[in-house]
Design a protein around this motif. Structure first.
Motif, short mmCIF file in Angstrom:
data_model
loop_
_atom_site.label_atom_id
_atom_site.label_comp_id
_atom_site.label_asym_id
_atom_site.label_seq_id
_atom_site.Cartn_x
_atom_site.Cartn_y
_atom_site.Cartn_z
N UNK A 275 4.22 8.24 0.79
CA UNK A 275 4.37 7.69 2.09
C UNK A 275 3.07 6.47 2.12
N UNK A 276 3.67 5.58 3.19
CA UNK A 276 2.81 4.64 3.32
C UNK A 276 1.41 4.79 3.38
N UNK A 277 0.79 5.98 3.89
CA UNK A 277 -0.61 6.34 4.28
C UNK A 277 -0.73 7.76 3.92
N UNK A 278 -1.83 8.05 3.86
CA UNK A 278 -2.16 9.54 3.57
C UNK A 278 -1.74 10.51 4.67
N UNK A 279 -1.94 10.16 5.96
CA UNK A 279 -1.67 10.89 6.99
C UNK A 279 -0.07 11.36 7.01
N UNK A 280 0.61 10.26 6.69
CA UNK A 280 2.22 10.62 6.64
C UNK A 280 2.59 11.23 5.38
N UNK A 281 1.89 11.20 4.29
CA UNK A 281 1.96 12.08 3.30
C UNK A 281 1.78 13.51 3.50
N UNK A 282 0.78 13.99 4.48
CA UNK A 282 0.55 15.31 4.61
C UNK A 282 1.86 15.60 5.52
N UNK A 283 2.01 14.89 6.67
CA UNK A 283 3.07 15.26 7.43
C UNK A 283 4.57 15.36 6.60
N UNK A 284 4.67 14.63 5.59
CA UNK A 284 5.72 14.96 4.54
C UNK A 284 5.92 16.08 4.08
N UNK A 285 4.73 16.52 3.32
CA UNK A 285 4.60 17.72 2.71
C UNK A 285 4.71 18.86 3.62
N UNK A 286 4.12 18.93 4.70
CA UNK A 286 4.33 19.96 5.72
C UNK A 286 5.58 20.16 6.31
N UNK B 148 0.74 -1.18 0.01
CA UNK B 148 -0.04 0.04 -0.01
C UNK B 148 0.89 1.12 -0.16
N UNK B 149 0.25 2.35 -0.44
CA UNK B 149 0.90 3.59 -0.61
C UNK B 149 -0.02 4.67 -0.80
N UNK B 150 0.55 5.89 -0.38
CA UNK B 150 -0.54 7.09 -0.57
C UNK B 150 0.32 8.26 -1.30
N UNK B 151 -0.37 9.18 -1.83
CA UNK B 151 0.58 10.22 -2.67
C UNK B 151 -0.14 11.40 -2.72
N UNK B 152 0.42 12.72 -2.76
CA UNK B 152 -0.40 13.92 -2.88
C UNK B 152 0.53 14.93 -3.48
N UNK B 153 0.15 15.99 -3.70
CA UNK B 153 0.83 17.17 -4.35
C UNK B 153 0.44 18.51 -4.00
N UNK B 154 1.38 19.27 -3.64
CA UNK B 154 0.87 20.94 -3.18
C UNK B 154 1.55 21.72 -4.43
N UNK B 155 0.86 22.46 -4.92
CA UNK B 155 1.32 23.59 -5.89
C UNK B 155 1.48 24.97 -4.99
N UNK B 156 2.79 25.40 -4.93
CA UNK B 156 3.09 26.60 -4.27
C UNK B 156 3.06 27.82 -5.19
N UNK B 157 2.26 28.75 -5.15
CA UNK B 157 2.39 30.01 -6.00
C UNK B 157 3.31 31.05 -5.31
N UNK B 158 4.44 30.93 -5.79
CA UNK B 158 5.51 31.77 -5.09
C UNK B 158 6.19 32.72 -6.07
N UNK B 159 6.69 33.80 -5.72
CA UNK B 159 7.44 34.89 -6.36
C UNK B 159 8.56 34.17 -7.07
N UNK B 160 8.67 34.90 -8.50
CA UNK B 160 9.77 33.94 -9.19
C UNK B 160 10.88 33.90 -8.62
N UNK B 161 11.43 35.14 -7.87
CA UNK B 161 12.63 35.05 -7.16
C UNK B 161 12.88 34.04 -6.07
N UNK B 162 11.66 33.88 -5.35
CA UNK B 162 11.81 33.01 -4.37
C UNK B 162 11.75 31.47 -4.58
#
Length: 465
Positions: free
Chosen positions: A446-457, A375-389
């Motif tokens: 990560x192995x589950x959705x909760x840990x995916x969120x922890x990884x992204x954070x 088993x595994x879980x996945x997610x993606x965050x899209x960060x809208x940042x200034x080009x310089x950052x």
């Protein structure tokens, strides 16, 4: 003069800012010059449901026609795969699609399709770019003049596509399945075809709305709340499908209204194609796809390859080798037996047929996948940042000082296309700037959705400080 550059999947720009009639003329002129240099005499042109699609498609047709080249044009909106299939079915040398795919409604775009029915390879796209003039000042015939001179013919690309579907799927079994299917067109170009292929489907956003109600037509969970709720409130619905603006990408939901990401869909496709349909071939995925595809390929004794991000890299391999299944994290997937093109409707029908023929629910089929690769879980965050950052973060990734993301210690860093930090135990974070939008993408598994969120954070805290 704007320098026109094709990105991961075509040229895209904001309508009335850089995406103008004059700039479309320039790109069309470059297209025509490339066709003439390469001995191609006929092109298929179509547009999706975006604002100005018909105007921009006819502009491209008129410029290409001015060079004495034959245009086969769709009447009304069509999906990108319909144009790609149309190129093959009509024996044309090229396809042009006026679409910005999943981008926000303020954008439009210009995709090029090869005579094989998939994206043009990067080397050919570079050749087209080199032909784009600074200004187009050539003649500009009307569509009526082109038609009278035998340079324009209208073709039913949607009808051609539906006939191809009917010849390749067991629609009788799919239509008589014990569960209902819900379909969200996201106001995109798949709406009419899906209504005809599956007339009993529960439909959402299957009307023509060029503004997409202000939302980017990208089939990811945060954009599909209505579809998820519809499924949760209707127990008879066993599967939810969604397509993006030009219907080459797919989003999927199980019977409980839970989002099923592209990694899981790819694994399901490989399972169906090899174990159930007894087909073989190479497995090709982009850098952001789960390594579990390679694990399943190894279990089945199949060769696998990882490419840079962009379906054009997969299509290039499909043009030369037998590929059983290929795809990218963003929902663009392809299988053997079809054109070398991602196709959201086709892939949805594959999963529907898999369920209908086995009598198993989507969740049961996913459990079969897990029994093979875990088993595994996945997610993606899209960060809208200034080009310089954004550039500062990329520079830091290149210089490789990140040794940990919160409590997660980096064991390996890969930089094929973006930066993938692996922590062990099926856990990783990947950082990559979008090729078509002002966005920094952060992916995690990560192995589950909760840990995916922890990884992204943890990744956010490390990257943004």
């Amino acid at each position: 003069m704007t320098k026109i550059k094709f990105g991961t999947d075509g040229w895209r720009a904001i309508i009335a800012q850089e995406y103008t009639v004059d700039n479309v003329k320039r790109v069309a002129a470059g297209t025509a010059l490339w066709m003439m240099k390469n001995g191609e005499a006929q092109v298929v042109i179509g547009h999706d449901t975006r604002f100005g699609g018909e105007l921009f498609a006819s502009t491209a047709a008129r410029v290409i026609g001015a060079h004495g080249l034959k245009v086969k044009m769709a009447k009304g909106f069509v999906s990108t795969p319909m144009v790609s299939l149309g190129v093959v079915k009509t024996g044309s040398g090229l396809g042009v699609v006026i679409t910005a795919s999943h981008n926000p409604p303020t954008y439009s775009g210009y995709k090029l399709k090869s005579k094989l029915g998939g994206p043009m390879i990067p080397a050919q796209i570079a050749e087209v770019e080199a032909e784009i003039p600074d200004v187009y000042t050539g003649s500009f015939p009307t569509l009526e003049e082109m038609e009278a001179n035998g340079l324009l013919e209208y073709v039913d690309l949607e009808g051609m596509y539906i006939s191809h579907v009917e010849a390749n799927f067991d629609l009788e079994t799919i239509r008589s399945a014990k569960f209902k299917m819900a379909y969200d067109a996201m106001y995109g170009a798949g709406q009419n075809a899906m209504r005809k292929i599956l007339p009993d489907a529960v439909l959402l956003h299957c009307d023509d709305n060029p503004s997409f109600r202000g939302q980017a037509p990208e089939p990811i969970h945060r954009n599909l709340g209505e579809l998820s709720e519809l499924i949760k409130n209707n127990p008879e619905i066993g599967l939810g499908l969604a397509n993006d603006g030009d219907a080459d990408r797919i989003g999927m939901y199980d019977a409980a209204g839970n989002f099923v990401d592209s990694h899981h869909i790819l694994l399901l496709l490989l399972l169906y194609m090899h174990k159930y349909k007894k087909q073989s071939g190479k497995v090709v995925v982009t850098f952001s796809v789960t390594e579990k595809m390679q694990e399943m390929a190894d279990l089945f004794g199949l060769e696998s390859e990882v490419t840079k991000i962009g379906f054009k890299y997969i299509a290039e391999i499909m043009a030369k080798e037998e590929v059983i299944a290929g795809g990218e994290e963003s929902g663009g997937l392809a299988v053997a037996g079809h054109i070398p093109e991602r196709d959201g409707i086709w892939i949805g029908l594959m999963i529907l047929e898999f369920m209908a023929k086995t009598g198993k629910s989507l969740d049961e089929l996913i459990q079969e996948v897990y029994s093979l690769v875990g088993p595994f879980a996945f997610d993606r965050d899209d960060l809208h940042l200034a080009e310089e950052q954004k550039q500062a973060i990329i520079k830091t990734c290149e210089e490789r000082p990140y040794e940990a993301f919160g409590p997660y210690k980096v064991e390996k860093l890969e930089a094929l296309d973006g930066f993938k930090f692996t922590f062990g135990g099926g856990r990783w974070v990947m950082v990559r700037p979008s090729g078509t939008e002002p966005v920094l993408r952060v992916y995690a598994q990560a192995p589950d959705a909760a840990e995916v969120r922890a990884l992204l954070d943890a990744a956010h805290q490390t990257l943004l400080g």
